[in-house]
Write an enzyme that holds these catalytic residues in place. Structure first.
Site, mmCIF file in Angstrom:
data_model
loop_
_atom_site.group_PDB
_atom_site.id
_atom_site.type_symbol
_atom_site.label_atom_id
_atom_site.label_comp_id
_atom_site.label_asym_id
_atom_site.label_seq_id
_atom_site.Cartn_x
_atom_site.Cartn_y
_atom_site.Cartn_z
ATOM 1 N N GLY A 10 -36.368 79.117 -19.934
ATOM 2 C CA GLY A 10 -37.247 80.259 -19.458
ATOM 3 C C GLY A 10 -36.263 80.772 -18.378
ATOM 4 C CB ALA A 11 -37.119 83.663 -16.220
ATOM 5 C CB SER A 13 -34.108 77.784 -17.524
ATOM 6 O OG SER A 13 -33.403 78.510 -18.517
ATOM 7 N N GLY A 14 -31.090 78.289 -16.060
ATOM 8 C CA GLY A 14 -29.698 77.829 -16.021
ATOM 9 C C GLY A 14 -29.165 77.899 -17.502
ATOM 10 C CB SER A 16 -26.604 82.517 -18.649
ATOM 11 O OG SER A 16 -27.359 83.500 -19.371
ATOM 12 C CB ALA A 34 -22.723 92.011 -22.682
ATOM 13 C CB THR A 35 -27.479 92.180 -26.091
ATOM 14 O OG1 THR A 35 -28.202 91.165 -25.278
ATOM 15 C CG2 THR A 35 -26.817 91.230 -27.381
ATOM 16 C CG HIS A 50 -24.790 87.215 -16.208
ATOM 17 N ND1 HIS A 50 -24.941 86.443 -17.334
ATOM 18 C CD2 HIS A 50 -25.979 87.261 -15.539
ATOM 19 C CE1 HIS A 50 -25.993 85.802 -17.351
ATOM 20 N NE2 HIS A 50 -26.682 86.606 -16.323
ATOM 21 C CG ASP A 83 -26.430 85.773 -21.833
ATOM 22 O OD1 ASP A 83 -27.534 85.961 -22.129
ATOM 23 O OD2 ASP A 83 -25.876 85.285 -20.664
#
Length: 174
Positions: A10-11, A13-14, A16, A34-35, A50, A83
Site C-alpha cells: 500500500g501507500a 508501506s516501505g 520502494s 523511473a516511470t 527518492h 519504480d
C-alpha cells in the site's frame, strides 16, 4: 538468486526502500528506471526524496511509457529497479494505450533479461470501491498488471509497515 522480483504494498508501506535494498544485493552498478513525471511541485519533491535516498551509486533512466525498451537497452549493465508499475499504468491509460497488452509485453521482456530486475507496484485493490468510472477502471487495470507481472517474476514480496513478507519464494533474505 532470483532474476526478477515484484514488490507490492500500500501507500507508504516501505516498498520502494525494500526494492532498493533487494536491488543493491544483486550488484554494484545500479540502474533505476523511473516511470514518474513531475507535473507539479509535490511530485517534484517526491522524486527528489527518492533520488536523495538512493544516492550517487544509482544511474537513472526516465521512461514513463516504454518499459520494454528501457529494460532491453539497460540489460547487461547491472540490476535494474523499475519504480513504479502503478504510475506506468496511469501513464498508459492517459495515452490511451492497451494496458493489458503492454503488461503482457513487459512480462515477456522480463523473462528475457540477463540482468536482474526488481519492480515496484501499489496494491490498489484492498480499499473501498472507487466512486467514479475512471478510478474503478484504473483500479482494475492496475490489478491486472500486478497479476501479470507477479506471475512473470521469480519472487514476490508484500511490504507491510516497512517489513517485507515473502509471498512467492526466492533465495534472497533481507
Amino acid at each position: 538468486m532470483s532474476k526478477s522480483i515484484l514488490v507490492t504494498g500500500g501507500a507508504r508501506s516501505g516498498k520502494s526502500v525494500i526494492a532498493e535494498r533487494l536491488t543493491e544485493k544483486m550488484g554494484d552498478r545500479l540502474i533505476y528506471i523511473a516511470t514518474a513525471q513531475a507535473f507539479d511541485s509535490e511530485m517534484e519533491a517526491r522524486i527528489k526524496t527518492h533520488q536523495d535516498r538512493r544516492g550517487p551509486q544509482w544511474s537513472t533512466i526516465s521512461e514513463p511509457l516504454d518499459l520494454v525498451a528501457a529494460l532491453r537497452q539497460s540489460d547487461g549493465q547491472g540490476p535494474r529497479l523499475v519504480d513504479c508499475l502503478t504510475l506506468w499504468t496511469s501513464n498508459l491509460m492517459h495515452h490511451d494505450q492497451d494496458v493489458e497488452s503492454a503488461a503482457k509485453d513487459l512480462a515477456l521482456a522480463i523473462a528475457c533479461q540477463s540482468s536482474p530486475v526488481v519492480l515496484v507496484t501499489n496494491e490498489v485493490g484492498a480499499g473501498i470501491v472507487p466512486e467514479n468510472e475512471l478510478a474503478r477502471r484504473f483500479r482494475d487495470e492496475a490489478g491486472r498488471v500486478n497479476q501479470i507481472i507477479a506471475q512473470a517474476c521469480d519472487a514476490l514480496y508484500l511490504a507491510v509497515a516497512g517489513y517485507p513478507i515473502k509471498v512467492k519464494p526466492n533465495d534472497i533474505e533481507l
